[in-house]
Design a protein around this motif. Sequence first.
Motif, short mmCIF file in Angstrom:
data_model
loop_
_atom_site.label_atom_id
_atom_site.label_comp_id
_atom_site.label_asym_id
_atom_site.label_seq_id
_atom_site.Cartn_x
_atom_site.Cartn_y
_atom_site.Cartn_z
N GLU A 12 75.15 8.46 68.23
CA GLU A 12 74.34 7.29 67.86
C GLU A 12 74.66 6.84 66.43
O GLU A 12 74.87 5.66 66.17
N GLU A 18 72.27 1.42 69.11
CA GLU A 18 70.96 0.77 68.99
C GLU A 18 69.96 1.51 68.12
O GLU A 18 69.18 0.88 67.40
N GLN A 19 69.92 2.83 68.18
CA GLN A 19 68.91 3.59 67.44
C GLN A 19 69.49 4.23 66.17
O GLN A 19 68.89 5.11 65.58
N SER A 20 70.65 3.75 65.73
CA SER A 20 71.31 4.38 64.58
C SER A 20 70.51 4.24 63.29
O SER A 20 70.57 5.12 62.43
N ALA A 22 67.27 4.44 62.90
CA ALA A 22 66.29 5.53 62.89
C ALA A 22 66.99 6.87 62.67
O ALA A 22 66.47 7.74 61.96
N CYS A 23 68.18 7.04 63.26
CA CYS A 23 68.94 8.28 63.05
C CYS A 23 69.33 8.43 61.59
O CYS A 23 69.28 9.53 61.03
N ARG A 162 68.05 11.08 73.22
CA ARG A 162 67.95 9.90 74.08
C ARG A 162 68.24 10.25 75.53
O ARG A 162 68.29 9.39 76.38
N SER A 186 63.16 9.18 71.84
CA SER A 186 63.44 7.96 71.08
C SER A 186 63.49 8.34 69.61
O SER A 186 62.52 8.90 69.07
N PRO A 188 63.52 6.29 66.94
CA PRO A 188 62.50 5.59 66.16
C PRO A 188 61.11 6.22 66.30
O PRO A 188 60.36 6.29 65.32
#
Length: 199
Positions: A12, A18-20, A22-23, A162, A186, A188
Amino acid sequence: MRVYVESNYLVELALEQEQSEACERLLALAEQSRVELVMPVYAVMESLNAVNRRLSGFADLDQKVTGSLEQVGRNATLKAEADGLKGLMLKARKMALGSYENTKSRVLRSGRVLPLDWLAMTKADKMRHDLGLELPDAVMLACVLIDLDASPPTEAAVFANRNTKDFDDPAVRVLLRDRDCTLISSFPAVVAKIESAQA
């Protein structure tokens, strides 16, 4: 808070999916020692394989696109635009590989890596049969459970990923919950939980 992550966390981040964001926030919290980031060593190997598969797809696409762009570039009006696009896939491959190496280094510096040993493989094999998990997922879960048993967290822990289709199973949730660890599918949502707990 202790946060366990697996291969999709590195993928990610490295591929800026998409969730990078938050990562990245989670990694920054680990770098500030506000969370304990923990990853099975197997996840490092598996994430590199995933990134390489993606890059191989980029290489295949690059060959196809370059041939087509050469034909389009024969048109004098479109030549400059076609030439500008020719290196796009090569650039994407270089960026992804560089990002993966940088991300991996940051995670390894600021996190803790769980070993893959005989105990983990034995436990993974049992869970593969008992829970119907694929071997990579069973290895990830085994490493997390062994670590939770050996070093119970002083506050609640989170297993963040995920991979909902494989880990979002009532039996897996019970195994984690019995060790004061919550499955959150998730990134986030994990960051929101950490930041609300630390507010």
